[in-house]
Scaffold this motif. Structure first.
Motif, mmCIF file in Angstrom:
data_model
loop_
_atom_site.group_PDB
_atom_site.id
_atom_site.type_symbol
_atom_site.label_atom_id
_atom_site.label_comp_id
_atom_site.label_asym_id
_atom_site.label_seq_id
_atom_site.Cartn_x
_atom_site.Cartn_y
_atom_site.Cartn_z
ATOM 1 N N LEU A 281 22.694 -71.599 53.715
ATOM 2 C CA LEU A 281 23.614 -72.678 53.373
ATOM 3 C C LEU A 281 23.484 -73.864 54.334
ATOM 4 C CD1 LEU A 281 25.289 -72.432 50.867
ATOM 5 C CD2 LEU A 281 27.291 -71.953 52.267
ATOM 6 N N SER A 282 23.192 -73.585 55.599
ATOM 7 C CA SER A 282 23.030 -74.665 56.576
ATOM 8 C C SER A 282 21.764 -75.481 56.309
ATOM 9 C CB SER A 282 22.993 -74.095 57.996
ATOM 10 O OG SER A 282 21.958 -73.134 58.119
ATOM 11 N N LEU A 296 26.662 -66.806 45.756
ATOM 12 C CA LEU A 296 26.921 -67.109 47.167
ATOM 13 C C LEU A 296 27.178 -65.802 47.906
ATOM 14 C CD1 LEU A 296 27.397 -69.378 49.295
ATOM 15 C CD2 LEU A 296 29.819 -69.300 48.656
ATOM 16 N N ILE A 316 31.384 -73.511 48.124
ATOM 17 C CA ILE A 316 30.356 -73.863 49.110
ATOM 18 C C ILE A 316 30.937 -74.799 50.169
ATOM 19 C CG2 ILE A 316 28.152 -75.057 49.430
ATOM 20 C CD1 ILE A 316 27.362 -74.033 46.647
ATOM 21 N N GLU A 317 31.705 -75.771 49.730
ATOM 22 C CA GLU A 317 32.294 -76.728 50.669
ATOM 23 C C GLU A 317 33.294 -76.060 51.598
ATOM 24 O OE1 GLU A 317 32.003 -80.770 47.909
ATOM 25 O OE2 GLU A 317 33.837 -79.551 47.873
ATOM 26 N N VAL A 319 33.008 -73.118 52.966
ATOM 27 C CA VAL A 319 32.361 -72.282 53.983
ATOM 28 C C VAL A 319 32.226 -73.078 55.278
ATOM 29 C CG1 VAL A 319 30.287 -71.029 54.636
ATOM 30 C CG2 VAL A 319 31.100 -70.923 52.275
ATOM 31 N N LYS A 320 32.858 -72.591 56.337
ATOM 32 C CA LYS A 320 32.814 -73.289 57.627
ATOM 33 C C LYS A 320 31.556 -72.912 58.410
ATOM 34 C CE LYS A 320 37.791 -74.058 58.235
ATOM 35 N NZ LYS A 320 38.174 -73.723 56.866
ATOM 36 N N GLU A 321 31.220 -71.617 58.424
ATOM 37 C CA GLU A 321 30.044 -71.161 59.180
ATOM 38 C C GLU A 321 28.848 -71.045 58.230
ATOM 39 O OE1 GLU A 321 31.530 -68.407 62.692
ATOM 40 O OE2 GLU A 321 32.312 -67.707 60.773
ATOM 41 N N LYS A 322 28.218 -72.166 57.979
ATOM 42 C CA LYS A 322 27.165 -72.214 56.964
ATOM 43 C C LYS A 322 25.897 -71.458 57.381
ATOM 44 C CE LYS A 322 28.635 -76.190 54.251
ATOM 45 N NZ LYS A 322 30.047 -75.985 54.520
ATOM 46 N N ASP A 323 25.777 -71.142 58.659
ATOM 47 C CA ASP A 323 24.660 -70.305 59.128
ATOM 48 C C ASP A 323 24.811 -68.865 58.673
ATOM 49 O OD1 ASP A 323 23.188 -72.217 60.367
ATOM 50 O OD2 ASP A 323 23.884 -71.774 62.398
ATOM 51 N N TYR A 325 25.820 -67.791 55.543
ATOM 52 C CA TYR A 325 25.822 -67.618 54.090
ATOM 53 C C TYR A 325 24.501 -68.077 53.487
ATOM 54 C CZ TYR A 325 30.799 -66.513 53.788
ATOM 55 O OH TYR A 325 32.008 -65.890 53.908
#
Length: 396
Positions: A281-282, A296, A316-317, A319-323, A325
């Motif tokens: 995701l990042s 997801l 998706i928006e 998600v805070k910790e995109k690393d 997911y």
């Protein structure tokens, strides 16, 4: 997919026979299995078997890359690290959905785990099937020429590494409450190692101990690790008498670090016909407009927890910790197993072990999950999914 054995099995099947089969399993330890076991094995034809093996070889080739640890160090940075990591994983579980692409049946990699699965239960499950359907003795659940005897000997060697049985423990969080506890019981019966809760393990200096049934203190030299940190971290009520992050004199049969290194974390790196388009995701440059074609998934969850099948932009928006997911393209699971009342989807998990000084892992057996639902393992539906699944049978 294998007309001969499918026809034979369906002709011999009855609800009464299934009930007797389940009773045969539960009577071994006099308790009810807490997950749903499939009514039938999955008869895997040679063409599909070769595809599964080719896909596994490609995954293993990637794991054996010289820079693999460098590539996956980030997975440890995102989680906890345990000291004394070994050179390679001890266990490998490689999950393929049986899918359809361009009108052809093809396995697609869904997940890969550097963690043990139901190695002992699957062996006994296949044996029970043969007991109730003797013609299944013409087939085998094993790979690489293994028999039941050589398989059990190999599993024991990998788990114990020649240590005395009392100094090797199967470690889990409240093992008697786990859905997979039947695998622990079979492991204890097959191999003879004790089953120990994390709360019963304690540390003195750089050594770990537990107390046996007689109350005697016993040194732990090797741990067959079944603890998922995801679960352990949620159990703030538990009092541990040791720290996984401590530098202790113990070997790991399944070092915890490999759970993170070999996980959904590596899926974006894998390219080819057996692999699914997957993006961290990042690294996502823009949110796809056709999100109905994506799933997801959290990187390090277990048993499908946290997966969002019907993804929305706001998911998706949010998600805070995109690393942590991935966004993965959906695949078209093809119902390939003919049941008496319709067709069923399948997912095949190939299981491998990697001996301490061996150059590479060896594929040994399999686990199969079945479903009539939209997607296997995303959200359990007690009426549609067989979480405990069944076993795949190969032609000898």
């Amino acid at each position: 997919m294998n007309p001969k054995y499918r026809s034979l099995f369906n002709q011999n099947f009855s609800t009464e026979k299934y009930d007797a089969f389940i009773k045969d399993i539960t009577s071994d330890f006099d308790y009810a299995v807490t997950f749903r076991i499939g009514e039938t094995p999955f008869f895997i034809p040679n063409e599909l078997k070769e595809q599964l093996l080719e896909g596994c070889r490609q995954v293993i080739d990637f794991i054996q890359r010289e820079d693999f640890k460098t590539l996956t160090n980030r997975a440890l940075d995102l989680n906890r690290k345990v000291p004394n990591e070994d050179n390679h994983t001890t266990f490998l579980a490689i999950d393929f959905g049986i899918c359809e692409e361009d009108g052809e049946i093809i396995p697609k990699l869904i997940e890969v785990q550097g963690f043990p699965s139901l190695f002992n239960f699957q062996n006994h499950l296949s044996e029970k099937f043969v007991n109730h359907y003797p013609f299944l003795s013409e087939l085998t659940p094993f790979l690489n020429g293994l028999t039941q005897e050589s398989y059990l000997a190999l599993i024991e060697e990998v788990i114990c590494n020649n240590h005395p049985k009392e100094n090797v423990i199967l470690l889990e969080v409240e093992p008697e409450k786990q859905n997979t506890k039947i695998d622990f019981y079979y492991c204890h019966r097959d191999i003879g190692i004790p089953i120990v809760c994390v709360t019963d393990l304690y540390q003195k200096g750089k050594q770990l101990f537990y107390k046996n049934d007689n109350g005697d203190e016993v040194l732990v030299k090797r741990i067959y690790n079944r603890v998922i940190f995801d679960e352990l971290d949620l159990r703030t009520d538990l009092k541990l008498n040791f720290d996984f992050s401590s530098d202790v004199d113990v070997e790991w049969a399944g070092h915890p670090n490999w759970f993170f290194r070999i996980s959904k974390f590596i899926l974006p790196y894998l390219k080819g016909k057996y692999f699914i388009e997957t993006t961290l995701l990042s690294d996502l440059k823009e949110i796809p407009t056709d999100l109905e074609n994506y799933v997801l998934k959290p990187l390090f969850s277990f048993s499908g927890s946290g997966v969002i099948f019907h993804v929305k932009k706001e998911d998706i928006e949010a998600v805070k910790e995109k690393d942590l997911y991935i966004l993965q393209k959906k695949v078209n699971y093809k119902p390939v197993i003919q049941s008496p009342d319709g067709k069923v989807k399948a997912e095949v998990r190939l299981l491998a072990v990697w001996k301490k000084d061996a150059p590479s892992p060896i594929l040994v057996t399999n686990l199969v999950r079945l479903s009539r639902g939209e997607m296997i393992g995303v959200k359990f539906n007690k009426d549609k999914d067989w979480v405990g699944g069944t076993v795949g049978m190969f032609e000898r």
